[in-house]
Motif scaffolding. Structure first.
Motif, short mmCIF file in Angstrom:
data_model
loop_
_atom_site.label_atom_id
_atom_site.label_comp_id
_atom_site.label_asym_id
_atom_site.label_seq_id
_atom_site.Cartn_x
_atom_site.Cartn_y
_atom_site.Cartn_z
N THR A 9 40.07 42.07 42.53
CA THR A 9 39.25 43.20 43.23
C THR A 9 39.06 42.87 44.84
O THR A 9 39.28 43.55 45.76
N LYS A 36 31.74 47.64 43.40
CA LYS A 36 31.65 48.34 44.67
C LYS A 36 31.43 47.07 45.58
O LYS A 36 31.87 47.03 46.88
N THR A 38 31.37 43.94 45.16
CA THR A 38 32.61 43.15 45.06
C THR A 38 33.94 43.28 45.93
O THR A 38 34.18 42.55 46.68
N ASP A 127 36.15 42.46 31.92
CA ASP A 127 36.59 42.23 33.45
C ASP A 127 37.35 42.95 34.02
O ASP A 127 37.98 43.00 35.29
P1 ADP Z 1 28.37 47.45 42.15
O1 ADP Z 1 28.34 47.31 43.71
O2 ADP Z 1 29.57 48.67 41.73
O3 ADP Z 1 27.23 47.79 41.36
P2 ADP Z 1 29.02 44.75 41.98
O4 ADP Z 1 30.32 44.59 42.59
O5 ADP Z 1 27.76 44.30 42.34
O6 ADP Z 1 28.94 46.06 41.43
O7 ADP Z 1 29.07 44.16 40.37
C1 ADP Z 1 30.30 43.85 40.04
C2 ADP Z 1 30.18 42.71 38.67
O8 ADP Z 1 31.44 42.96 37.79
C3 ADP Z 1 30.38 41.55 39.53
O9 ADP Z 1 29.18 40.58 38.60
C4 ADP Z 1 31.38 40.92 39.22
O10 ADP Z 1 31.72 39.55 39.16
C5 ADP Z 1 31.91 41.57 37.86
N1 ADP Z 1 33.28 41.83 37.65
C6 ADP Z 1 33.96 41.50 36.70
N2 ADP Z 1 35.18 41.88 36.74
C7 ADP Z 1 35.47 42.36 37.99
C8 ADP Z 1 36.46 43.01 38.52
N3 ADP Z 1 37.89 43.17 38.01
N4 ADP Z 1 36.24 43.64 39.59
C9 ADP Z 1 35.03 43.67 40.31
N5 ADP Z 1 33.96 42.99 39.63
C10 ADP Z 1 34.14 42.64 38.62
#
Ligand code: ADP
Ligand code: MG
Length: 154
Positions: A9, A36, A38, A127
């Motif tokens: 991502t 988001k 990430t 994931d």
């Molecule tokens: P948001 O900002 O949408 O609340 P975050 O980016 O803070 O989400 O958190 C996403 C979580 O999911 C992180 O811990 C990240 O490591 C995990 N994750 C697992 N797989 C993915 C993926 N394919 N894309 C993005 N994040 C992922």
């Protein structure tokens, strides 16, 4: 598209970054944990930001220096989001790239011309995420092919 790791991502965000210009608005939508922040980390890396990008949930806005200034906003806490919206996001982000998590909830406050990135859980492994990118407004039309190409090369 579908990613199967946080790094994938980030890579997609990173690939789009070279196409961003000062004044661009990127709305990042999707539920809690969708990815988001990430995705935004990837955009920042692609802009050459070396500082660690963390969620601006409690600080409302964070700024980073890269090839362009990056202003990162999270509107999740809508009560406090109003404070940011009152500031006038367009002014805060003047000359910068503005990335707004939960920006879809405040679309009325944002430039009608923006890139919308929607993340959601995938149907497979934990994931897995689906990422959908929508070009809002005419100014993105000439760049649509480049964005698609950049992602295709990711
Ligand atoms: P948001 O900002 O949408 O609340 P975050 O980016 O803070 O989400 O958190 C996403 C979580 O999911 C992180 O811990 C990240 O490591 C995990 N994750 C697992 N797989 C993915 C993926 N394919 N894309 C993005 N994040 C992922
Ligand atoms: Mg977040």
């Amino acid at each position: 598209m579908v990613t199967s790791s946080a790094d994938q991502t980030r890579t997609i965000g990173c690939c789009i970054a070279p196409l961003l210009r000062a004044g661009d608005v990127v709305v990042v939508a999707g539920g809690l944990g969708a990815g988001k922040t990430t995705f935004t980390q990837g955009v920042a890396a692609g802009l050459g930001v070396t500082d660690r990008v963390v969620s601006p949930t409690f600080t409302l806005t964070r700024e980073y220096e890269g090839r362009l200034r990056l202003v990162h906003v999270d509107l999740y806490r809508l009560d406090r989001a109003q404070e940011v919206l009152d500031l006038g996001l367009e002014d805060v982000a003047d000359g910068a790239v503005l990335v707004v998590e939960w920006g879809d909830v405040a679309a009325a406050y944002l430039a009608p011309e923006h890139l919308e990135v929607h993340l959601a859980a995938g149907s497979g492994a934990d994931d897995e995420r689906t990422i959908a990118i929508t070009f809002r407004g005419r100014s993105w039309i000439p760049r649509a092919d480049s964005v698609a190409g950049a992602i295709g090369a990711a």
